[in-house]
Motif scaffolding. Structure first.
Motif, short mmCIF file in Angstrom:
data_model
loop_
_atom_site.label_atom_id
_atom_site.label_comp_id
_atom_site.label_asym_id
_atom_site.label_seq_id
_atom_site.Cartn_x
_atom_site.Cartn_y
_atom_site.Cartn_z
N ALA A 338 -11.50 -7.35 -1.41
CA ALA A 338 -11.10 -6.13 -1.71
C ALA A 338 -10.01 -5.81 -1.03
N ALA A 339 -9.68 -6.40 0.16
CA ALA A 339 -8.29 -6.34 0.99
C ALA A 339 -7.28 -6.89 0.11
N VAL A 340 -7.37 -7.86 -0.43
CA VAL A 340 -6.24 -8.54 -1.05
C VAL A 340 -6.14 -7.89 -2.46
N ALA A 341 -7.02 -7.12 -3.10
CA ALA A 341 -6.76 -6.26 -4.35
C ALA A 341 -5.95 -5.20 -4.04
N GLN A 342 -6.00 -4.74 -2.79
CA GLN A 342 -5.23 -3.47 -2.51
C GLN A 342 -3.89 -3.98 -2.34
N VAL A 343 -3.33 -5.11 -1.78
CA VAL A 343 -2.31 -5.39 -1.73
C VAL A 343 -1.56 -6.12 -3.04
N SER A 345 -2.52 -4.73 -5.91
CA SER A 345 -2.05 -3.52 -6.47
C SER A 345 -0.95 -2.76 -6.05
N TYR A 346 -0.80 -2.80 -4.94
CA TYR A 346 0.58 -2.29 -4.21
C TYR A 346 1.71 -3.28 -4.99
N VAL A 347 1.54 -4.40 -5.11
CA VAL A 347 2.77 -5.27 -5.68
C VAL A 347 2.91 -4.78 -6.90
N TYR A 348 1.75 -4.87 -7.67
CA TYR A 348 2.10 -4.63 -9.13
C TYR A 348 2.54 -3.21 -9.45
N GLN A 349 2.34 -2.22 -8.44
CA GLN A 349 2.82 -0.89 -8.68
C GLN A 349 4.46 -0.85 -8.32
N LEU A 350 4.84 -1.67 -7.30
CA LEU A 350 6.16 -1.86 -6.89
C LEU A 350 6.84 -2.29 -8.02
N ARG A 351 6.24 -3.48 -8.72
CA ARG A 351 7.26 -3.97 -9.73
C ARG A 351 7.52 -3.04 -10.82
N HIS A 352 6.57 -2.32 -11.18
CA HIS A 352 6.86 -1.17 -12.11
C HIS A 352 7.70 0.27 -11.71
N TRP A 353 7.91 0.31 -10.57
CA TRP A 353 8.63 1.69 -10.05
C TRP A 353 10.04 1.15 -10.02
N SER A 354 10.86 2.33 -10.14
CA SER A 354 12.25 2.14 -10.26
C SER A 354 12.76 3.36 -9.39
N PRO A 355 13.81 3.55 -8.80
CA PRO A 355 14.31 4.74 -8.05
C PRO A 355 14.59 5.90 -8.96
N ALA A 360 8.36 6.13 -4.08
CA ALA A 360 7.77 4.88 -3.96
C ALA A 360 6.62 4.65 -3.67
N PRO A 361 5.52 3.55 -4.14
CA PRO A 361 4.46 3.22 -3.84
C PRO A 361 4.43 2.94 -2.23
N ARG A 362 3.43 3.28 -1.72
CA ARG A 362 3.11 3.01 -0.37
C ARG A 362 1.92 2.07 -0.04
N LEU A 363 1.91 1.27 0.81
CA LEU A 363 0.69 0.20 1.03
C LEU A 363 -0.20 1.04 2.31
N GLN A 364 -1.28 1.04 2.03
CA GLN A 364 -2.37 1.51 3.03
C GLN A 364 -2.89 0.21 3.51
N GLN A 365 -2.94 0.15 4.83
CA GLN A 365 -3.22 -1.32 5.49
C GLN A 365 -4.64 -1.54 4.93
N PRO A 366 -5.10 -2.52 4.54
CA PRO A 366 -6.35 -3.14 3.98
C PRO A 366 -7.38 -2.77 5.21
N ASP A 367 -8.59 -2.55 4.79
CA ASP A 367 -9.56 -2.40 5.70
C ASP A 367 -10.49 -3.71 5.50
N LEU A 368 -10.35 -4.53 6.32
CA LEU A 368 -11.12 -5.91 6.24
C LEU A 368 -12.55 -5.71 6.62
N GLY A 369 -13.03 -4.70 7.30
CA GLY A 369 -14.46 -4.65 7.68
C GLY A 369 -14.75 -5.47 8.76
#
Length: 383
Positions: A338-343, A345-355, A360-369
């Protein structure tokens, strides 16, 4: 100081040295135990077969004393007749001789095991050296063997003399006995004498066997340098093994560095830990670790990732958890999916974003539990 000096041989022989000695036929031997085994088993065989031997001896003696008129006119047949009498005398004792031959194997089996050592049959010209022969004869081993021989003779002769002197009245009465009685009395005295002599040899063997084993191990003792040399031969040179480990580590690091440009993301902490992840939904069931490192290696991974436009994400708890729980070239643990999936997902969103296309997409720190959190008591937990 010489390594071959007897004062230096303080270490017990290793299993390898003992095995090599056995292969050469160098095993402890006890002459007293061999004498005890042969004479003891022979005495037991004679006691067990005393009645049959006595009957056979009685029949042989009766036949030997029977007059054969045919020999009077044929003196050339005396040799054949004598040979037949001798063979007839030997037949009753053949089982006893067989037992004595088998008894010869008892001592080697007890002391060092039965082993065919072809090396011991090879010619050794050092044994032909007169100086070595004189050293063996007049050295400590020769003196010890002389003492054992004298003790053996005195003990056996003394015990035999005591037994015979005690049975002298029976022996003197044999001429007045019948043939059957004389044979029985003679066999009884002989058996009693054998048993007494066997008892004396058993005492000698009980002393000689531990002494021979101690002498054999003392002779095979090793110097400290010999132990170190053997350890190098069996386990390898420590310097060479360290060099091989260093080369293997360098090759592993090189492979990791070559895999970093192919990664999808590098998770950092932000400088102490770095873990490069790659995920291909068509060929992988879960993200796979392609490289990881700590401190200097982590900085190298980050620099290489930046130069190849690989996303670098700072997620300290996740970076520490991945470094401790995931292995290179293996999938990440299930509890970190789950934590890696969040990261990712953020990377894939960042690739498709342009100014100009929204925030800009923001990364919410993963909750490891609880399961994925790193150990707070670990030394690196504060990094």
């Amino acid at each position: 100081m010489s390594q071959d000096s007897g004062q230096d041989r303080t270490e017990e022989p290793t299993e390898k040295r003992l095995r090599e000695a056995r292969e050469k036929g160098d095993v402890p031997r006890s002459r007293e135990l061999a004498n005890l085994a042969v004479l003891g088993m022979t005495a037991l065989a004679m006691l067990a077969m005393a009645s049959s031997i006595g009957s056979a001896a009685q029949g042989w003696l009766r036949g030997a004393l029977t007059f054969e008129p045919g020999l009077l006119g044929n003196p050339d047949q005396l040799a054949g007749h004598f040979a037949r009498l001798l063979a007839g005398l030997m037949v009753p004792f053949l089982p006893v001789l067989g037992v004595a031959l088998l008894a010869c194997l008892v001592s080697p089996a007890v002391m060092g095991g039965l082993r065919w050592a072809s090396k011991s049959l090879q010619p050794d010209f050092k044994r032909l050296n007169p100086a070595s022969g004189l050293k063996r004869i007049y050295g400590k081993e020769g003196f010890a063997e002389l003492l054992r021989s004298l003790l053996r003779v005195v003990l056996v002769a003394g015990v035999g003399a005591l037994v015979i002197s005690g049975a002298m009245s029976k022996l003197l009465a044999i001429p007045r006995m019948s043939l059957e009685g004389a044979i029985g009395t003679g066999l009884d005295v002989a058996a009693m004498t054998l048993v007494s002599i066997v008892g004396s040899l058993a005492l000698l063997a009980a002393i000689d066997v531990p002494w021979q084993k101690f002498q054999h191990r003392s002779k095979l003792k090793m110097t400290k340098q010999e132990v170190r040399d053997e350890l190098k031969q069996t386990e390898g040179n420590p310097e060479l093994k360290a060099r091989m480990r260093q080369v293997a580590r360098q090759m592993s690091q090189r492979r990791m560095m070559e895999a970093v440009p192919t990664a999808d993301v590098v998770v950092m902490n932000p400088t102490h830990y770095a873990v490069a992840l790659k995920y291909d939904s068509g060929t992988m069931r879960a993200p796979r670790v392609v490289a990881k490192g700590v401190d200097e290696m982590a900085l190298r991974i980050r620099e290489l990732a930046t130069s190849h436009r690989v996303a670098v994400v700072e997620a300290p708890p996740l970076a520490r958890a991945l470094y401790r729980q995931a292995q290179v070239d293996q999938e990440i643990p299930v509890k970190l999916y789950a934590a890696v999936a969040q990261v990712l997902s953020y990377v894939y969103q960042l690739r498709h974003w342009s100014p100009g296309r929204g925030d800009a997409p923001r990364l919410q720190q993963p909750d490891l539990g609880a399961d994925g959190a790193p150990d707070a008591d670990a030394p690196e937990a504060g990094r």
